[in-house]
Design a protein around this motif. Structure first.
Motif, PDB file in Angstrom:
ATOM      1  N   LEU A 141       2.492   6.542  13.043  1.00 19.62           N
ATOM      2  CA  LEU A 141       1.647   5.576  12.335  1.00 19.62           C
ATOM      3  C   LEU A 141       2.524   4.398  11.903  1.00 19.62           C
ATOM      4  O   LEU A 141       2.954   4.310  10.762  1.00 19.62           O
ATOM      5  CB  LEU A 141       0.986   6.260  11.130  1.00 19.62           C
ATOM      6  CG  LEU A 141      -0.199   5.553  10.489  1.00 19.62           C
ATOM      7  CD1 LEU A 141      -1.299   5.275  11.492  1.00 19.62           C
ATOM      8  CD2 LEU A 141      -0.763   6.390   9.351  1.00 19.62           C
ATOM      9  N   ARG A 189       2.811   8.961   9.718  1.00 19.44           N
ATOM     10  CA  ARG A 189       3.583   7.993   8.935  1.00 19.44           C
ATOM     11  C   ARG A 189       4.992   8.524   8.679  1.00 19.44           C
ATOM     12  O   ARG A 189       5.954   7.777   8.661  1.00 19.44           O
ATOM     13  CB  ARG A 189       2.843   7.672   7.636  1.00 19.44           C
ATOM     14  CG  ARG A 189       3.494   6.587   6.800  1.00 19.44           C
ATOM     15  CD  ARG A 189       3.754   5.279   7.574  1.00 19.44           C
ATOM     16  NE  ARG A 189       5.117   4.843   7.394  1.00 19.44           N
ATOM     17  CZ  ARG A 189       5.675   3.778   7.990  1.00 19.44           C
ATOM     18  NH1 ARG A 189       4.978   3.025   8.818  1.00 19.44           N
ATOM     19  NH2 ARG A 189       6.916   3.477   7.783  1.00 19.44           N
ATOM     20  N   TRP A 538       8.203   0.399   2.200  1.00 20.78           N
ATOM     21  CA  TRP A 538       7.410   0.818   1.036  1.00 20.78           C
ATOM     22  C   TRP A 538       7.906   0.284  -0.293  1.00 20.78           C
ATOM     23  O   TRP A 538       7.526   0.767  -1.333  1.00 20.78           O
ATOM     24  CB  TRP A 538       7.251   2.341   1.012  1.00 20.78           C
ATOM     25  CG  TRP A 538       6.500   2.828   2.204  1.00 20.78           C
ATOM     26  CD1 TRP A 538       6.963   3.652   3.187  1.00 20.78           C
ATOM     27  CD2 TRP A 538       5.135   2.494   2.567  1.00 20.78           C
ATOM     28  NE1 TRP A 538       5.988   3.860   4.130  1.00 20.78           N
ATOM     29  CE2 TRP A 538       4.855   3.169   3.780  1.00 20.78           C
ATOM     30  CE3 TRP A 538       4.122   1.702   1.979  1.00 20.78           C
ATOM     31  CZ2 TRP A 538       3.618   3.069   4.422  1.00 20.78           C
ATOM     32  CZ3 TRP A 538       2.902   1.604   2.626  1.00 20.78           C
ATOM     33  CH2 TRP A 538       2.652   2.283   3.827  1.00 20.78           C
ATOM     34  N   VAL A 615      -5.760   7.260  -2.388  1.00 17.33           N
ATOM     35  CA  VAL A 615      -5.947   6.898  -0.984  1.00 17.33           C
ATOM     36  C   VAL A 615      -5.191   7.889  -0.116  1.00 17.33           C
ATOM     37  O   VAL A 615      -4.002   8.109  -0.288  1.00 17.33           O
ATOM     38  CB  VAL A 615      -5.458   5.466  -0.679  1.00 17.33           C
ATOM     39  CG1 VAL A 615      -6.461   4.437  -1.157  1.00 17.33           C
ATOM     40  CG2 VAL A 615      -4.094   5.188  -1.285  1.00 17.33           C
ATOM     41  N   LYS A 616      -5.894   8.477   0.803  1.00 17.30           N
ATOM     42  CA  LYS A 616      -5.337   9.470   1.726  1.00 17.30           C
ATOM     43  C   LYS A 616      -6.501   9.967   2.554  1.00 17.30           C
ATOM     44  O   LYS A 616      -7.658   9.628   2.258  1.00 17.30           O
ATOM     45  CB  LYS A 616      -4.671  10.619   0.968  1.00 17.30           C
ATOM     46  CG  LYS A 616      -5.528  11.188  -0.176  1.00 17.30           C
ATOM     47  CD  LYS A 616      -4.773  12.230  -1.011  1.00 17.30           C
ATOM     48  CE  LYS A 616      -3.843  11.622  -2.024  1.00 17.30           C
ATOM     49  NZ  LYS A 616      -2.502  12.202  -2.019  1.00 17.30           N
ATOM     50  N   LYS A 622      -7.691  18.029  -0.672  1.00 21.13           N
ATOM     51  CA  LYS A 622      -7.103  16.917  -1.428  1.00 21.13           C
ATOM     52  C   LYS A 622      -7.949  16.544  -2.649  1.00 21.13           C
ATOM     53  O   LYS A 622      -7.503  15.812  -3.530  1.00 21.13           O
ATOM     54  CB  LYS A 622      -6.912  15.701  -0.517  1.00 21.13           C
ATOM     55  CG  LYS A 622      -5.811  15.887   0.540  1.00 21.13           C
ATOM     56  CD  LYS A 622      -5.710  14.669   1.448  1.00 21.13           C
ATOM     57  CE  LYS A 622      -4.670  14.775   2.547  1.00 21.13           C
ATOM     58  NZ  LYS A 622      -3.290  14.527   2.122  1.00 21.13           N
ATOM     59  N   SER A 700      -5.379   2.090   6.039  1.00 19.17           N
ATOM     60  CA  SER A 700      -4.377   1.962   7.103  1.00 19.17           C
ATOM     61  C   SER A 700      -3.044   1.642   6.439  1.00 19.17           C
ATOM     62  O   SER A 700      -2.975   1.452   5.219  1.00 19.17           O
ATOM     63  CB  SER A 700      -4.761   0.806   8.018  1.00 19.17           C
ATOM     64  OG  SER A 700      -4.733  -0.401   7.269  1.00 19.17           O
ATOM     65  N   ALA A 704      -2.505   0.068   2.791  1.00 18.53           N
ATOM     66  CA  ALA A 704      -1.629   0.776   1.846  1.00 18.53           C
ATOM     67  C   ALA A 704      -0.600  -0.178   1.245  1.00 18.53           C
ATOM     68  O   ALA A 704      -0.244  -0.089   0.073  1.00 18.53           O
ATOM     69  CB  ALA A 704      -0.926   1.941   2.545  1.00 18.53           C
ATOM     70  N   HIS A 716      -2.773  12.643  -6.929  1.00 22.14           N
ATOM     71  CA  HIS A 716      -2.334  13.577  -5.874  1.00 22.14           C
ATOM     72  C   HIS A 716      -2.676  14.962  -6.394  1.00 22.14           C
ATOM     73  O   HIS A 716      -1.855  15.623  -7.014  1.00 22.14           O
ATOM     74  CB  HIS A 716      -0.854  13.378  -5.590  1.00 22.14           C
ATOM     75  CG  HIS A 716      -0.535  11.918  -5.354  1.00 22.14           C
ATOM     76  ND1 HIS A 716      -0.673  11.318  -4.132  1.00 22.14           N
ATOM     77  CD2 HIS A 716      -0.182  10.930  -6.213  1.00 22.14           C
ATOM     78  CE1 HIS A 716      -0.401  10.027  -4.239  1.00 22.14           C
ATOM     79  NE2 HIS A 716      -0.103   9.769  -5.492  1.00 22.14           N
ATOM     80  N   GLU A 723      -1.253  21.338  -0.417  1.00 21.49           N
ATOM     81  CA  GLU A 723      -0.625  20.127   0.132  1.00 21.49           C
ATOM     82  C   GLU A 723       0.828  20.450   0.436  1.00 21.49           C
ATOM     83  O   GLU A 723       1.579  20.855  -0.459  1.00 21.49           O
ATOM     84  CB  GLU A 723      -0.709  18.986  -0.883  1.00 21.49           C
ATOM     85  CG  GLU A 723      -0.180  17.650  -0.388  1.00 21.49           C
ATOM     86  CD  GLU A 723      -1.086  16.970   0.644  1.00 21.49           C
ATOM     87  OE1 GLU A 723      -0.927  17.285   1.841  1.00 21.49           O
ATOM     88  OE2 GLU A 723      -1.932  16.158   0.244  1.00 21.49           O
ATOM     89  N   GLY A 726       2.971  15.709   0.852  1.00 19.48           N
ATOM     90  CA  GLY A 726       2.471  14.405   0.438  1.00 19.48           C
ATOM     91  C   GLY A 726       3.631  13.428   0.543  1.00 19.48           C
ATOM     92  O   GLY A 726       4.794  13.776   0.302  1.00 19.48           O
ATOM     93  N   THR A 727       3.329  12.211   0.977  1.00 13.47           N
ATOM     94  CA  THR A 727       4.351  11.171   0.950  1.00 13.47           C
ATOM     95  C   THR A 727       3.851   9.931   0.212  1.00 13.47           C
ATOM     96  O   THR A 727       4.656   9.135  -0.249  1.00 13.47           O
ATOM     97  CB  THR A 727       4.770  10.753   2.375  1.00 13.47           C
ATOM     98  OG1 THR A 727       3.588  10.540   3.153  1.00 13.47           O
ATOM     99  CG2 THR A 727       5.636  11.808   3.020  1.00 13.47           C
ATOM    100  N   SER A 728       2.519   9.798   0.088  1.00 15.89           N
ATOM    101  CA  SER A 728       2.053   8.608  -0.634  1.00 15.89           C
ATOM    102  C   SER A 728       2.392   8.748  -2.122  1.00 15.89           C
ATOM    103  O   SER A 728       2.605   7.740  -2.799  1.00 15.89           O
ATOM    104  CB  SER A 728       0.568   8.345  -0.401  1.00 15.89           C
ATOM    105  OG  SER A 728      -0.245   9.133  -1.214  1.00 15.89           O
ATOM    106  N   LYS A 731       5.544   6.948  -2.367  1.00 17.54           N
ATOM    107  CA  LYS A 731       5.390   5.493  -2.239  1.00 17.54           C
ATOM    108  C   LYS A 731       4.920   4.886  -3.560  1.00 17.54           C
ATOM    109  O   LYS A 731       5.432   3.844  -3.994  1.00 17.54           O
ATOM    110  CB  LYS A 731       4.371   5.160  -1.145  1.00 17.54           C
ATOM    111  CG  LYS A 731       4.728   5.655   0.239  1.00 17.54           C
ATOM    112  CD  LYS A 731       3.519   5.507   1.190  1.00 17.54           C
ATOM    113  CE  LYS A 731       3.699   6.308   2.456  1.00 17.54           C
ATOM    114  NZ  LYS A 731       2.419   6.474   3.206  1.00 17.54           N
TER     115      LYS A 731
HETATM  116  C1  LIG Z   1       1.623   7.534   3.396  1.00 16.05           C
HETATM  117  C2  LIG Z   1       0.359   7.440   4.118  1.00 16.05           C
HETATM  118  C3  LIG Z   1      -0.461   8.565   4.254  1.00 16.05           C
HETATM  119  C4  LIG Z   1      -0.109   9.907   3.634  1.00 16.05           C
HETATM  120  O1  LIG Z   1      -0.732   9.997   2.379  1.00 16.05           O
HETATM  121  P1  LIG Z   1      -0.752  11.361   1.540  1.00 16.05           P
HETATM  122  O2  LIG Z   1      -1.327  10.934   0.238  1.00 16.05           O
HETATM  123  O3  LIG Z   1       0.653  11.816   1.425  1.00 16.05           O
HETATM  124  O4  LIG Z   1      -1.620  12.298   2.278  1.00 16.05           O
HETATM  125  C5  LIG Z   1      -1.648   8.437   4.942  1.00 16.05           C
HETATM  126  N1  LIG Z   1      -2.030   7.261   5.461  1.00 16.05           N
HETATM  127  C6  LIG Z   1      -1.279   6.147   5.347  1.00 16.05           C
HETATM  128  C7  LIG Z   1      -1.778   4.877   5.932  1.00 16.05           C
HETATM  129  C8  LIG Z   1      -0.057   6.198   4.669  1.00 16.05           C
HETATM  130  O5  LIG Z   1       0.677   5.092   4.575  1.00 16.05           O
END
Ligand SMILES: *Cc1c(COP(=O)(O)O)cnc(C)c1O
Length: 883
Positions: A141, A189, A538, A615-616, A622, A700, A704, A716, A723, A726-728, A731
């Motif tokens: 991604l 991603r 990020w 957002v996810k 989730k 997207s 983001a 989250h 889960e 998670g990476t968001s 961020k």
């Molecule tokens: C980081 C990211 C994700 C992952 O999100 P999570 O909350 O960790 O599931 C999904 N989509 C996009 C566009 C991202 O940048």
């Protein structure tokens, strides 16, 4: 499989030729045989690769020197570079250059600079005979490439000025680019962040994936507020950041007949259909570094694009059918995450991709003229989830059937080459394929899988004699009708190491998913590498306001590649002037998001409201539903208040975004619920300045980048133990937002790093989940009155224009088993939200929390993650390209 690149028969002269990035539909060409060693590119003599020229050495050297001189970054030179692409590549003139053309021409001029570094990198890797890591991921991604390249090459200012002089705004031109939508969500991603980090850290790496002509679908909302999927033809106007490598195409076989060899000797695979795999390469630049790695994405093509005989016989459809069928393999990306797709075409994709990639890797290895036993000294393949697991039997097939290796030796090579990252704990995400399907599509591979299983189970039986239940649990084949191949078991035993993606998750991988394999293979076979994110995209790229402030405070941009340096921000956490600037940066980002919301939706938003973002991907685990039920509860309380009381409430803007898999009914209903609540709140003039909800369509990477810097709180809130990481969450915290979360995935480590006083944790803990689920199944669960109040409002039709049962399917999951424990977590969720409000009122201490949080995010850099992989798993060393 024939190797198109090194074919020794026909020799077509290769003209000096600039590849047209906007689709070159020529047939794969064969390089002309001139004074090269027979195996291609590794010379036996003393000369270096970049000193070997066909023809006159001086002519080449002068020409290349002149090319290099043309790559300078003075504004005048950049003008010339761009105009050259306008005039010669696009064949346009200044009067008909529109924004798209300017994007293409200027992006191509940037690509030229990337290609220069790219060639240097690949030459250095080849000459030094380095070990490379190959990251196999069905998704990358990547988002947009242009701005990222400008920043990494440190040429954004020149381009900004150049475009101004040529009559365009860089910002608008950057906005023309479409996201490369080659992924679903977190897993894809992660792969993109990891490739960014390998380049920046100098680790030789290739990403291998598929080039889906229709990436993930574009999400739009119907007038009722339902998700509608429309195609995303992202390649419609070309992609200046990819380079087709028609000369490196390979043939991939499907179907046909197979036979085993005698006593573990070479078997055969004949007949069937051959499909062409054509690589398209995307350069991945390092930050202020020459090192430029590659994502190689395969496109499927018919071997023969057109059957002239059929056409002449009047069978017009038949003339193109075979080519069409071949093309279909890379037409779509299956739009599901954390869920098994289970379609024949998906299995075809998995084989097509892994076979083409391994073919490429083996070709590169053969040039070294080393024995196959040395293969793992040069090659590490990371399997991102089980999707590429067919690479394991495929490499065995190459070694035994094509290279004449003994089975035991081949199996040992395989097991030293592969590494497997597990991304889930949920049974519905664990891949299995029916034995019949595998046998039909890949007859030789099914035999090999059975042979692996035979040896494996014999060994288990030796270690645990007489334990038939254990054999059944561990077998690669799940009994039943139909029988199925368990891809995760194959990935575990065919790999050198298995890793989870956060500490808690890696624990659960061992204790819940693979306990038998831990006993059999030992604890050392399993490890943890907590996920990470790249601070280039990020923070540095998506949040110029905050990055500039951080750079000013720390005195340089060194933190961008050494994220631990953010620690030094702690000493500014009580500095009032700094806090003011920090808050101002947040307001810039908040305004940017509010502008976006007001320009893309009908909402009017309060710019001083606390911005709360989730957002996810939309998924029951989730729990976007927990969030929206909480919003409804807040609304019901606001309605009961007097206008005076309301004025004391912290205004709140709840933002949602995310795609639902098209076939995932409950996820789509959740989107409908969120949009329904949004409509009611926005129409309520009395309330909307205190509480509003926005659902932003088509989440997207680019979206983001707007959302993440603007958050005060992000959610989250998965059910504990669901889960993986998670990476968001990483961020958001890196951008100075605070965490509202459950004790799950990487939240745990984020909380430890940032300090629990700076996070808002709530909810049941993982060890209690089982017991609570049993209680629900036994009908002994308690439902808090606050939840029932919300349920009553929904059933009254208040949020569905009187249609009281619209959301009943969603509510009934709560009252029937409540697998995701919404009722158990609802009260503690409301409590946590109350604490958020209370903390937000004290602006000064809130900003202090934010600064301290950002300061502690160093550990969550993907640079740390890939360095950990390189040292502890791949045994790959960074390479200095400059010398
Ligand atoms: C980081 C990211 C994700 C992952 O999100 P999570 O909350 O960790 O599931 C999904 N989509 C996009 C566009 C991202 O940048």
């Amino acid at each position: 499989m024939a190797d198109k690149a090194n074919g020794s028969t026909a020799t077509t002269p290769t003209a000096s030729h600039t590849t047209n990035p906007f689709e070159a539909l020529a047939k794969p060409r064969r390089p002309r045989a001139h004074k090269r060693s027979a195996t291609g590119f590794i010379p036996d003599g003393p000369k270096r690769l970049n000193e070997i020229f066909p023809g006159e050495e001086k002519a080449w050297k002068d020409a290349l020197k002149s090319n290099e001189q043309q790559l300078t970054n003075d504004v005048k030179d950049v003008n010339a570079q761009i105009s050259r692409h306008v005039e010669f590549t696009l064949s346009r003139q200044p009067f008909n250059v529109d924004e798209l053309a300017m994007y293409q021409a200027s992006a191509l001029s940037v690509r030229d600079k990337l290609v220069h570094n790219w060639n240097k990198t690949q030459t250095a890797h080849t000459e030094k005979k380095v070990k490379r890591v190959y990251y196999f991921s069905l998704e990358f991604l990547l988002g947009r490439a242009y701005d990222n390249a400008l920043l990494n090459l440190d040429i954004k200012q020149s381009y900004d000025e150049s475009l101004k002089q040529l009559g365009f705004s860089l910002e608008d031109v950057l906005d023309v680019e479409r996201d490369m939508g080659l992924g679903n969500g977190g897993l894809g991603r992660l792969a993109a962040c990891y490739l960014d980090s390998t380049s920046t850290c100098g680790i030789p790496a290739w990403g291998y994936t598929l080039r889906y002509s229709n990436g993930i679908f574009k999400q739009v909302l119907s007038s009722k507020g339902d998700q509608v999927e429309i195609p995303d033809p992202w390649l419609e106007s070309g992609n200046p950041f990819e380079v087709p490598r028609l000369d490196a195409a390979v043939e991939i076989k499907l179907y046909g007949q197979a036979s085993r060899g005698e006593n573990g000797k070479a078997g055969t695979w004949t007949g069937g259909t051959d499909i062409l795999a054509v690589p398209y390469d995307i350069p991945i630049p390092g930050f202020r570094a020459t090192a430029t790695n590659t994502v190689r994405a395969w496109r499927s093509r018919g071997k023969v694009s057109f059957d002239l005989a059929a056409f002449n016989a009047g069978a017009y459809d038949a003339a193109v059918r075979e080519a069409e069928e071949a093309e279909t393999i890379t037409r779509v990306l299956y739009p599901s995450e954390n869920h098994e797709a289970g379609k024949t075409l998906r299995l075809k994709q998995q084989y097509f991709w892994t076979a083409a990639s391994l073919h490429d890797i083996c070709r590169r290895f053969r040039k070294l003229r080393e024995p196959w036993s040395a293969f793992p000294d040069y090659v590490a393949v990371q399997l991102n989830d089980t999707h590429p697991t067919l690479a394991i039997p495929e490499l065995l097939r190459i070694l035994v059937d094509e290279e004449g290796q003994e089975w035991d030796e081949a199996w040992s090579i395989v097991r030293r080459t592969f590494f497997y990252t597990c991304h889930t704990l949920m049974p519905e995400a664990l891949e299995t394929w029916s034995v019949d399907l595998v046998g039909w599509l890949l007859p030789r591979h099914l035999q090999i899988i059975y042979d692996i299983n035979f040896h494996f189970l014999a060994d288990v039986e030796r270690k645990f004699p007489g334990d038939r239940a254990r054999l059944a649990r561990m077998s690669l084949i799940e009994e039943g009708s139909p029988k199925r191949v368990r891809m995760s078991h194959l990935a575990v035993i065919g790999s050198h190491k298995v890793n989870g993606v956060a500490e808690l998750h890696s624990e659960l991988v061992q204790s819940q998913l693979f306990p038998d394999f831990v006993e059999y293979l030992g604890r050392d076979h399993f490890t943890n590498v907590t996920n990470g994110i790249t601070a280039r995209r990020w923070l540095y790229q998506c949040n110029p306001a905050l990055s500039t402030l951080i750079t000013k405070a720390l005195g340089s941009e060194h933190w961008v590649t050494h994220l631990d340096e953010l620690k030094k921000l702690q000493k500014f956490a009580k500095n009032e002037a700094f806090k003011k600037e920090w808050a101002a940066a947040k307001q810039v980002n908040r305004n940017r998001l509010c502008d976006y919301i007001e320009s893309t939706t009908e909402l009017k938003v309060n710019r001083k409201a606390l911005i709360d973002i989730q957002v996810k991907r939309i998924h029951e685990y989730k729990r976007q539903s927990l969030n929206i039920l909480g919003v409804i509860y807040r609304y019901l309380q606001l309605k009961k208040m007097s206008p005076e009381e309301r004025k004391r409430v912290v205004p709140r803007l709840s933002v949602f975004g995310g795609k639902a898999a098209p076939g995932y009914y409950m996820a789509k209903l959740t989107i409908r619920l969120i949009t329904a609540v949004s409509k009611v709140l926005n129409a309520d003039e009395e309330i909307r300045e205190f509480l509003n909800v926005a659902f932003l369509a088509d989440y997207s990477v680019s979206l983001a980048e707007i959302l993440i810097p603007a958050s005060d709180i992000s959610e989250h809130i998965s059910t504990a133990g669901t889960e993986a990481s998670g990476t968001s969450n990483m961020k958001f915290l890196l951008n100075g937002g605070l965490l509202l979360g459950t004790v799950d995935g990487a939240n745990v480590e984020l909380g430890q790093a940032a300090g629990e006083e700076n996070c808002f944790f709530f909810g049941v803990l993982e060890p209690d989940v089982r017991e609570l689920r049993l209680r629900h199944q036994a009908g002994q669960a308690q439902y808090p009155p606050q939840l029932l109040e919300v349920v009553d409002a929904l059933r009254s039709g208040q949020f569905s224009a009187g249609e009281g049962d619209l959301f009943e399917p969603l509510l009934s999951t709560i009252f029937n088993g409540d697998f995701y424990l919404l009722s158990d977590d609802f009260l503690s969720y409301l409590e946590a939200q109350k604490m958020v409000d209370a903390a937000f009122v004290d602006t000064s201490s809130w900003v202090e929390k934010c600064i301290n949080t950002t300061a502690c995010m160093g550990r969550f850099s993907s640079d740390r993650a890939v360095q950990q992989y390189a040292e502890e798993i791949w045994n790959v060393e960074p390479v200095d390209i400059s010398q």
